[in-house]
Design a protein around this motif. Structure first.
Motif, PDB file in Angstrom:
ATOM      1  N   SER A 281      72.934  19.920  82.522  1.00  0.00           N
ATOM      2  CA  SER A 281      74.176  19.506  83.177  1.00  0.00           C
ATOM      3  C   SER A 281      75.296  20.409  82.671  1.00  0.00           C
ATOM      4  CB  SER A 281      74.484  18.039  82.862  1.00  0.00           C
ATOM      5  OG  SER A 281      74.392  17.797  81.469  1.00  0.00           O
ATOM      6  N   ARG A 282      76.413  20.457  83.414  1.00  0.00           N
ATOM      7  CA  ARG A 282      77.514  21.350  83.028  1.00  0.00           C
ATOM      8  C   ARG A 282      78.123  20.913  81.699  1.00  0.00           C
ATOM      9  NH1 ARG A 282      82.940  22.617  86.701  1.00  0.00           N
ATOM     10  NH2 ARG A 282      83.999  23.852  85.126  1.00  0.00           N
ATOM     11  N   ASN A 283      78.387  19.622  81.572  1.00  0.00           N
ATOM     12  CA  ASN A 283      78.860  19.037  80.326  1.00  0.00           C
ATOM     13  C   ASN A 283      78.027  17.798  80.058  1.00  0.00           C
ATOM     14  OD1 ASN A 283      81.375  20.603  79.664  1.00  0.00           O
ATOM     15  ND2 ASN A 283      81.942  19.937  81.719  1.00  0.00           N
ATOM     16  N   THR A 284      78.239  17.168  78.899  1.00  0.00           N
ATOM     17  CA  THR A 284      77.598  15.894  78.621  1.00  0.00           C
ATOM     18  C   THR A 284      78.663  14.816  78.734  1.00  0.00           C
ATOM     19  OG1 THR A 284      75.921  16.902  77.198  1.00  0.00           O
ATOM     20  CG2 THR A 284      76.346  14.552  76.880  1.00  0.00           C
ATOM     21  N   LEU A 285      78.619  14.049  79.829  1.00  0.00           N
ATOM     22  CA  LEU A 285      79.607  12.989  80.021  1.00  0.00           C
ATOM     23  C   LEU A 285      79.399  11.944  78.928  1.00  0.00           C
ATOM     24  CD1 LEU A 285      81.885  11.919  81.860  1.00  0.00           C
ATOM     25  CD2 LEU A 285      80.160  10.656  83.123  1.00  0.00           C
ATOM     26  N   ASP A 286      80.407  11.747  78.090  1.00  0.00           N
ATOM     27  CA  ASP A 286      80.250  10.852  76.941  1.00  0.00           C
ATOM     28  C   ASP A 286      80.837   9.492  77.287  1.00  0.00           C
ATOM     29  OD1 ASP A 286      80.010   9.619  74.516  1.00  0.00           O
ATOM     30  OD2 ASP A 286      81.585  10.767  73.530  1.00  0.00           O
ATOM     31  N   LEU A 287      80.060   8.686  77.984  1.00  0.00           N
ATOM     32  CA  LEU A 287      80.588   7.372  78.386  1.00  0.00           C
ATOM     33  C   LEU A 287      80.775   6.444  77.196  1.00  0.00           C
ATOM     34  CD1 LEU A 287      78.897   6.786  81.849  1.00  0.00           C
ATOM     35  CD2 LEU A 287      81.228   7.492  81.349  1.00  0.00           C
ATOM     36  N   ASN A 288      80.102   6.719  76.079  1.00  0.00           N
ATOM     37  CA  ASN A 288      80.400   5.970  74.849  1.00  0.00           C
ATOM     38  C   ASN A 288      81.908   5.965  74.569  1.00  0.00           C
ATOM     39  OD1 ASN A 288      77.716   5.507  74.240  1.00  0.00           O
ATOM     40  ND2 ASN A 288      77.565   7.020  72.597  1.00  0.00           N
ATOM     41  N   ALA A 289      82.560   7.067  74.922  1.00  0.00           N
ATOM     42  CA  ALA A 289      83.985   7.189  74.601  1.00  0.00           C
ATOM     43  C   ALA A 289      84.822   6.124  75.308  1.00  0.00           C
ATOM     44  CB  ALA A 289      84.484   8.583  74.988  1.00  0.00           C
ATOM     45  N   VAL A 290      84.346   5.635  76.446  1.00  0.00           N
ATOM     46  CA  VAL A 290      85.162   4.703  77.232  1.00  0.00           C
ATOM     47  C   VAL A 290      85.407   3.393  76.481  1.00  0.00           C
ATOM     48  CG1 VAL A 290      85.377   3.479  79.425  1.00  0.00           C
ATOM     49  CG2 VAL A 290      84.458   5.810  79.385  1.00  0.00           C
TER      50      VAL A 290
END
Lengths: 307, 307, 307, 307
Positions: C214-223
């Motif tokens: 993937s282009r980046n790693t979406l860090d949904l933990n951050a939400v």
């Protein structure tokens, strides 16, 4: 014997160390606040020497050179490498007979027969053997033919393997995990050491980062940090650390200046034809020069009186 | 039988697929350009169903809920968890009896005896068992008591273990490596699949990054990507993925929306007293609500007709 | 006015909070142990509402949808996007007129003229404008035409820019740095907030890791972590977070379940012809469905009574 | 003048280079397949020399030593550092007057007045000044007092700043981004170079990884790779690269062996009292020894005839 007897107490609360020290039979007592205990310099200040016999040692204050192909391929290949090592006064040879491969369809090595053949030739030449052990069941069958068991980067936290290597009286070199921390490398060493095997060598071989211009990111920061935290010798692997032949020499010498006790690198008569890792393997001319430069760089480092 | 016979040809050069296809005995032929072959959707388009018997399945188009403690601790603990699962219609229980631990001084699990005890109680309750296998020698002894062998994040590239699990006819759930790529997870699955065992489940459980506010970085991007590349079911582990109890619920539901075929999470009667991982473990009230919300979120996802 | 007056004392030693509280003119006093103070929930418990006028808000307990192209390209393109947004009841439009590009030879946007044109059309349609500001000198010239200044991932630690945005009375959305920590994002917000501008929105847009699928790693933990630590609203950008059109929808919905207060994504009439980021841009059909699903998922999340 | 005139054609299709070469006024023509063009060795093979006047150069085949405090603090402090540098024949001094800080509440430097004071004293002593520029508006006001503008790791992709530095005729040292790739560093250099300023220096200063035993991970792999890809000189910053005083010396020497054209490090009379970065700052005794060792190591490297 090298298998000592230690009682490691993991205290949950403060306790009075003097009370324990006064008990009968207690020879010596230490408090080690790190997660690793026996491999810590807080427990044992004097550096550990790995003595392989015949005057071949890996230790602080010395410079070990370990070279050889990624994979053991044939009798002819082994002979050529051994000749090259002898010409350059290199006493330890690396090479894989059991190869961990990401893909199940890749070459997996010559196995035990390859090791036996290699042993015969190395023995004759007075060369010590460093090779990877991948699973518990191999430890015993490899035992007669190995001088240093190598634990690969994918097995740094294979705790069963570490447990069993703790029961062996031959040296073990543990590579840092593919994305292992310095702390985890020391804890993996603690597994082996606490099992009774103190003949341990640590190896920095590059870590996984976002950077793709090199195969791995050789973390030379780890060298002085490991040397400060532990009494075990530290080796650097520039071949895997950068993964590009043109730059292996520079990174090897950088490793020496960072404080390594030895360098392990890949060499092959014709790297382009190597069964694996050819793109990071030096030819014999490059290897010969590197071995010489490693030693001269080490002599200069010694003269600097670095702490 | 599920052990099929495939001939996988790794061609170095272009070849004429039609010539091979015309030979006698050839039933079907595929070209798969990925490094992994048999787990690829290019080879098998239809999603794979893992059937554990008694109507318990893990598969695309369904939502598996797997819950239980980090470690199996005692008969009383097992009974309590099983009661909780039954009350919430959860059919699969996770729990560790062999525990991989970074430090050699930490609790390593109840071992085979714990597993036998657990099996007896689970069997009675109609609950399936998911538990970690750490080494080759455990495969056989665990066999009668296990429904899904779990390969932990430190063993994703323990290729000997994968090879041996390829010879077993029970389901295997492979966790993504601590810093494993999506590609490497698929290649590890290929090891097992190419050995003959097609009952495979993939599990995203968070990867190691520079971020320290959470234990790992749960990479939910991996879920739709794995689903697109492979025919195998994909499970999400939010407990290890974030490592903080307060947020496990949100991340579990996010995992459902990302496209997971199941959620595996940790629960314990009194998380604060759990032998391990207490800080990321839900209590039974939280767990009960989560199981319900997972199912409702899944129903909504199905209604969206996502491709 | 929204520009409040706070005196922030950074104490090096313990001091008696009661002594200060008794002094004249002190209305309220807080101790905040985090590195960030004013954006912390320890200082202000009630969630912050960003009111853009005309009933358009971004706030906890609501679901903001922001959509639009990567780059503003032409009057025709703007008209088409605006029509699409109106049809789907989307009140906020994103788009770049100043584009940060890694290479100096790439398209850098239409600039201020593009923004003026866009403003005219958006104004007419009752649509709010979210666009990136790249440097201090642009703040003033953009001011009349902007509803939310966006600070891009490469400028999250451009402290001069943050300082100046602290003096403005328009909303600012700060994207997490390309490899920024959650802590650093909050500290960057603190720069703006401590300058006097409290109209702040935080945006998770994926981080840089070793994973390249993937282009980046979406860090949904951050939400959930950001929501717990700060009173500011949190937006998720799935387009940059995964970078692959096929999976943007799933990740957007996952973001809603993780607890986001809004979703910002890229849409274009014909993504393949977009000047930039086409491969992660939804077409209008996909965008319309997504906007609907986001709202329905949010309604379900509200019904779950997540803490 | 150093401001040359180049026409860079970004071709989308193949074209016949000979046709263009035959046109009038064309002196020379190159095809560069990298994303960066003018900083590539494919375009300019000969290494670039940065001449600061008075015989002070940074260039391939030489070893630049740049030392000084993290922050400029006071006249007394400047005098002491300058004396130390003169005693050790160090011709370039680093120091910050504008300090980028993660927290808005930290010390931000003495500003322009500090720079003027420093300039006066350095001028007298024949010492060149290297200091960070944080924003476009500072370029002009700093101009009379600066020998090398430093672009900090948080500004490596501040493209407006790079554009403006492209119009200046003083040297610029670009630090690699906090999580910047080698490719991105070269592209950032391309911004400045394509603007007309060819006096460029690249600096490796450590990248962000998961490892926390050191402040950053000094990526010495980047040194030989940058030297191979670009004609610009490459400097190593071991102080930020490891962040721990005890190991700065080893990493500096490792940097020399990796192929650096210079080393930049932090020194202060009493590191413990430094306003910032004290924990990675050498005292004058350590600094004096290091400067000597750097030069001796460089002499040895030259004797090795590394390619």
């Amino acid at each position: 014997t090298q298998l000592g007897d230690y009682l490691i107490g993991i205290g949950k609360k403060d306790f009075d160390i003097r009370k324990i020290g006064q008990k009968e039979g207690i020879q010596d007592i230490h408090i080690v606040s790190d997660e690793y205990k026996l491999v810590s310099k807080k427990w044992k200040v004097a550096p550990t020497t790995i003595d392989l016999g015949d005057g071949v040692c890996i230790k602080d204050g010395d410079m070990a050179v370990i070279a050889g192909p990624c994979s053991i391929e044939s009798e002819e290949q082994i002979r050529k490498v051994i000749n090259h090592l002898k010409e350059n006064n290199i006493k330890m040879m690396r090479g894989g007979v059991f190869k961990p491969r990401s893909s199940p369809y890749a070459f997996r090595g010559l196995g035990l027969d390859g090791l036996k053949l290699w042993y015969e030739l190395a023995q004759e030449a007075g060369i010590k053997i460093v090779t990877e052990v991948m699973q518990v069941s191999q430890i015993e069958e490899m035992y007669p033919y190995v001088d240093i068991y190598q634990v690969g980067a994918r097995n740094t936290q294979n705790f069963n393997l570490l447990d069993e290597l703790g029961k062996v009286d031959k040296a073990v070199m543990i590579k840092r995990g593919i994305s292992g921390t310095i702390e985890e490398l020391l804890q993996s060493a603690e597994y082996v050491f606490s099992g009774g095997n103190e003949k341990l060598i640590l190896c920095e071989r590059g870590i996984r980062t976002y950077e793709r211009a090199s195969r791995n990111t050789l973390d030379l920061n780890a060298v002085p940090i490991l040397k400060a935290k532990s009494h075990l010798p530290v080796i650097v692997d520039p071949s895997h650390g950068i993964g590009l032949r043109e730059y292996v020499t520079q990174m090897a010498l950088a490793g020496v200046m960072a404080g390594a006790d030895g360098i392990i690198y890949e060499t092959h008569e014709i790297p382009e034809k190597a069964y694996s890792d050819g793109q990071q393997t030096l030819d014999f001319t490059q290897s010969g020069m590197l071995a010489d430069w490693i030693r001269r760089t080490f002599e200069m480092r010694k003269s600097f009186d670095l702490v």
